[in-house]
Design a protein around this motif. Structure first.
Motif, mmCIF file in Angstrom:
data_model
loop_
_atom_site.group_PDB
_atom_site.id
_atom_site.type_symbol
_atom_site.label_atom_id
_atom_site.label_comp_id
_atom_site.label_asym_id
_atom_site.label_seq_id
_atom_site.Cartn_x
_atom_site.Cartn_y
_atom_site.Cartn_z
ATOM 1 N N TYR A 85 0.862 -1.189 0.000
ATOM 2 C CA TYR A 85 0.000 0.000 0.000
ATOM 3 C C TYR A 85 0.899 1.240 0.000
ATOM 4 C CZ TYR A 85 -4.295 2.633 1.367
ATOM 5 O OH TYR A 85 -5.389 3.461 1.420
ATOM 6 N N GLU A 140 1.034 4.906 0.380
ATOM 7 C CA GLU A 140 0.105 5.830 1.060
ATOM 8 C C GLU A 140 0.680 7.236 1.138
ATOM 9 O OE1 GLU A 140 -2.692 7.119 2.055
ATOM 10 O OE2 GLU A 140 -3.244 5.609 3.557
ATOM 11 N N GLY A 185 -6.069 13.102 2.574
ATOM 12 C CA GLY A 185 -6.055 14.552 2.420
ATOM 13 C C GLY A 185 -4.684 15.102 2.083
ATOM 14 N N GLY A 241 -3.049 5.285 -2.637
ATOM 15 C CA GLY A 241 -4.079 6.152 -2.063
ATOM 16 C C GLY A 241 -3.484 7.396 -1.450
ATOM 17 N N GLY A 246 -10.823 8.757 -0.471
ATOM 18 C CA GLY A 246 -11.612 8.919 0.741
ATOM 19 C C GLY A 246 -12.189 10.313 0.829
ATOM 20 N N ASN A 247 -11.325 11.220 1.229
ATOM 21 C CA ASN A 247 -11.652 12.624 1.445
ATOM 22 C C ASN A 247 -12.565 13.286 0.436
ATOM 23 O OD1 ASN A 247 -10.497 15.274 2.731
ATOM 24 N ND2 ASN A 247 -9.391 13.525 3.580
HETATM 25 C C1 1GP Z 1 -6.065 7.268 2.957
HETATM 26 O O1 1GP Z 1 -5.444 6.465 0.901
HETATM 27 C C2 1GP Z 1 -6.534 6.874 1.633
HETATM 28 O O2 1GP Z 1 -5.482 6.216 3.576
HETATM 29 C C3 1GP Z 1 -7.410 7.904 1.000
HETATM 30 O O3 1GP Z 1 -6.856 9.187 0.944
HETATM 31 O O4 1GP Z 1 -8.702 10.618 1.752
HETATM 32 O O5 1GP Z 1 -6.814 11.621 0.476
HETATM 33 O O6 1GP Z 1 -8.499 10.199 -0.668
HETATM 34 P P1 1GP Z 1 -7.759 10.473 0.606
#
Ligand code: 1GP
Length: 252
Positions: A172, A174, A178, A202, A225-226
């Motif tokens: 992963y 990372e 955000g 991500g 996510g964000n």
């Molecule tokens: C966080 O990889 C994820 O562990 C998602 O990131 O919220 O920036 O999209 P974001």
């Protein structure tokens, strides 16, 4: 191996998989079910569930709601050892291999392993590589470790290979939730070229084009996510999925 195989099959069929991160602290109860249903309709392949703190939320209730509204898998993306729950399908058993903090390499895992076994959910061993991405991210801060410098793809690639040799089933990359900047394409390419296990990318991915670039450079799974915490962006989920499913869709 059910969920791991599911992910591998998606990668084989669609070119890459798209997972959306649900943070129980950030997604209100009223929005959760409509959001999950909308994701499923938009061709998302599954959900990561977790958060760095989990202050105002009950993971079990949250996961039960997710599972009652979709047939897609819910995979725990744990921010701490407390985030283990039998309502999920699997858990990313994360070791922060970019760091040298023993607690996050093996310490927490010793505490978590018996609970995971009891819960019956599938652990998927994952080499978690934190990448420098601008201002300090929660992931870097909470892990008490240094991220890989963003202009050092060879360090990330060697780290990933070591993780694969240690038996990890996923890598992963990372940038952090955000993040100012996503993981650089050169680093995604170097890591994907070095390992034979699927590479997740991500953090800081805010448009379909960026997601597509990561897949074109070898990423097998993209996580956002964000960006969808803002309801006005929900109509773009389908576009993200199309950009990521590189074998199925022509993307312009
Ligand atoms: C966080 O990889 C994820 O562990 C998602 O990131 O919220 O920036 O999209 P974001």
């Amino acid at each position: 191996m059910k969920i791991y195989n599911y992910l591998q099959n998606i990668v084989r069929e669609k070119g890459a998989a798209y997972l959306i991160l649900l943070d129980p602290d950030k997604l209100s109860e009223e929005k959760l079910i409509p959001f999950v249903k909308h994701c499923e309709k938009s061709d998302v392949d599954g959900f990561l569930v977790g958060g760095s703190l989990m202050i105002n939320s009950n993971l079990e209730l949250f996961l039960e709601k997710v599972k009652s509204s979709t047939s897609l898998p819910a995979i725990i993306f744990p921010g701490s050892v407390n985030q283990i729950c039998s309502a999920a399908d699997a858990i990313l058993f994360l070791s922060v291999v970019s760091g040298r903090n023993a607690e996050h390499l093996i310490g927490k895992h010793v505490l978590a392993a018996p609970t995971i076994k009891q819960s019956g959910i599938e652990p998927i061993s994952t080499g978690y590589i934190l990448v420098e991405s601008g201002s300090t991210t929660t992931a870097v801060y909470m892990s008490g470790s240094l991220p890989v410098p963003r202009n050092k793809p060879e360090i990330a690639a060697s780290t990933a290979l070591a993780a694969e040799y240690l038996g990890m089933k996923l890598i992963y990359l990372e940038a952090g939730s955000g993040a100012d900047q996503p993981v650089p394409n050169e680093m995604v390419k170097a890591v994907s070229g070095q390992v034979s296990v699927p590479v997740i990318v991500g953090g800081g991915i805010r448009n379909p084009q960026t997601a597509r670039e990561k897949v074109e450079n070898g990423a097998s799974i993209i996580v956002t996510g964000n960006f969808f915490e803002n309801e006005n962006n929900w109509n773009l989920i389908k576009e993200f999925a199309s950009a990521i499913h590189i074998k199925q869709n022509i993307f312009v």
